[in-house]
Design a protein around this motif. Structure first.
Motif, PDB file in Angstrom:
ATOM      1  N   ASP A 105      17.128  11.692  40.489  1.00  0.00           N
ATOM      2  CA  ASP A 105      17.658  12.999  40.068  1.00  0.00           C
ATOM      3  C   ASP A 105      18.271  12.950  38.682  1.00  0.00           C
ATOM      4  OD1 ASP A 105      16.918  13.930  42.531  1.00  0.00           O
ATOM      5  OD2 ASP A 105      18.940  14.489  43.192  1.00  0.00           O
ATOM      6  N   ARG A 122      12.689  17.860  32.858  1.00  0.00           N
ATOM      7  CA  ARG A 122      13.797  18.227  33.725  1.00  0.00           C
ATOM      8  C   ARG A 122      13.573  19.588  34.370  1.00  0.00           C
ATOM      9  NH1 ARG A 122      16.568  14.520  35.929  1.00  0.00           N
ATOM     10  NH2 ARG A 122      17.755  16.304  36.685  1.00  0.00           N
ATOM     11  N   GLU A 176      13.599  19.798  38.328  1.00  0.00           N
ATOM     12  CA  GLU A 176      14.665  20.551  38.991  1.00  0.00           C
ATOM     13  C   GLU A 176      14.108  21.729  39.779  1.00  0.00           C
ATOM     14  OE1 GLU A 176      17.877  21.355  36.291  1.00  0.00           O
ATOM     15  OE2 GLU A 176      18.013  19.248  35.661  1.00  0.00           O
ATOM     16  N   PHE A 185      20.111  21.062  40.493  1.00  0.00           N
ATOM     17  CA  PHE A 185      20.627  21.126  39.129  1.00  0.00           C
ATOM     18  C   PHE A 185      21.717  20.077  39.000  1.00  0.00           C
ATOM     19  CE2 PHE A 185      23.609  23.797  41.385  1.00  0.00           C
ATOM     20  CZ  PHE A 185      24.820  23.585  40.749  1.00  0.00           C
ATOM     21  N   SER A 236      24.337  15.777  41.356  1.00  0.00           N
ATOM     22  CA  SER A 236      23.112  16.528  41.592  1.00  0.00           C
ATOM     23  C   SER A 236      23.386  17.467  42.764  1.00  0.00           C
ATOM     24  CB  SER A 236      21.958  15.581  41.926  1.00  0.00           C
ATOM     25  OG  SER A 236      20.814  16.308  42.327  1.00  0.00           O
ATOM     26  N   TYR A 285      20.745  24.888  33.949  1.00  0.00           N
ATOM     27  CA  TYR A 285      20.341  23.685  33.246  1.00  0.00           C
ATOM     28  C   TYR A 285      21.601  22.957  32.780  1.00  0.00           C
ATOM     29  CZ  TYR A 285      17.863  20.584  30.057  1.00  0.00           C
ATOM     30  OH  TYR A 285      17.373  19.463  29.432  1.00  0.00           O
TER      31      TYR A 285
END
Length: 277
Positions: A17, A27, A31, A37, A102, A159
């Motif tokens: 992750d 990413r 994700e 995220f 995460s 993000y």
């Protein structure tokens, strides 16, 4: 309580992750695929968990274990304890804040639920820089706005960079994506909001004048390069400008949002007017 697991190998699959955090496209794919995220830093990790996001795992340097002991005690997710060197090689940068988490994403709420009870909202069209999105959320949350709605092509507020710049404001301010771009502003007008587009259009009036005495306001901000599309400028109920001097015609969208939120938050709406005022 989160189990503490010491890891000293950068290729350990349990760290997946957290890999290659500087590779934006990779990413975004990872994700979205896994519904996760990342939160970075003690305050942001804490705010994400307190907002009800469920951790998948934590990644920490040993020195953060005591500081975040209460967060770890309330979670069943594993906490991977690594050295600074391992963290840097896995993530691709120096993790100077020392703590990452995460977390699982939640389904986006319906637009009607986000707008319910709101008087001041931000509407973002095609703002693609994650730093700008995070800064706009922070300004909105700090200056009393109630929600943010995003056009389909806006950058992801969850993000890592957006979350970090917003200092967790993306967890406090309700937000969702618009289901339709073309008719979005008329839809907000129909919901009772006066849409006020920030633009350099010739008929734009000073922002304080545009929002004076309005009850429900939707401030509309456009992309970093070209600003608002012509379609959204025409569709807005009002067009407004932040008055400038010194030969400068406009501000960066993040700075403009802070000024605009401040001015709008100081308006006197109908519900605040005294009889005979």
């Amino acid at each position: 309580m989160a189990g503490l697991i010491e890891i000293d190998r950068v290729d350990d699959p349990r760290l997946a992750d957290y890999r290659d955090l500087r590779d934006v496209e990779l990413r975004k794919h990872l994700e979205a695929q896994h519904g996760l995220f990342l939160a970075e830093g003690e305050k942001v990790v804490r705010r994400a968990v307190e907002a009800g996001y469920h951790p998948r795992s934590f990644l920490m340097a040993p020195r953060w274990l005591d500081t975040l002991a209460d967060v770890l005690a309330a979670s069943e997710a594993p906490c991977y304890v690594v050295s600074g060197a391992v963290a840097e090689e896995v993530t691709g940068f120096h993790v100077h804040r020392g703590a990452l988490a995460s977390l699982r994403r939640r389904p986006l709420p319906d637009l009607a639920d986000v707008l319910a009870g709101a008087r001041s909202i931000l509407v973002l069209e095609d703002i693609v820089d994650h730093t700008n999105v995070g800064a706009i959320f922070r300004s909105g949350a700090g200056l009393g706005f109630d929600a943010v709605v995003l056009a389909p092509r806006c950058a992801d507020p969850l993000y890592r960079r957006s979350v970090k710049v917003a200092m967790g404001a993306v967890f406090a301010l309700p937000w969702t994506r618009l289901p339709d771009w073309y008719d979005a502003l008329p839809m907000l007008s129909a919901a009772g909001f006066t849409t006020v587009a920030l633009t350099l259009a010739p008929d734009a009036v000073p922002l304080a004048e545009a929002v004076a005495d309005l009850d429900k306001v939707a401030l509309v901000l456009g992309s970093e390069g070209h600003g608002l599309s012509e379609h959204w400028q025409r569709a807005a109920d009002r067009r407004a400008i932040i008055e400038m001097s010194g030969g400068i015609d406009s501000l960066n969208v993040a700075a403009a949002s802070a000024v605009a939120c401040y001015v709008t938050s100081r308006r006197v709406g109908p519900e605040n007017r005294r009889v005979g005022r």
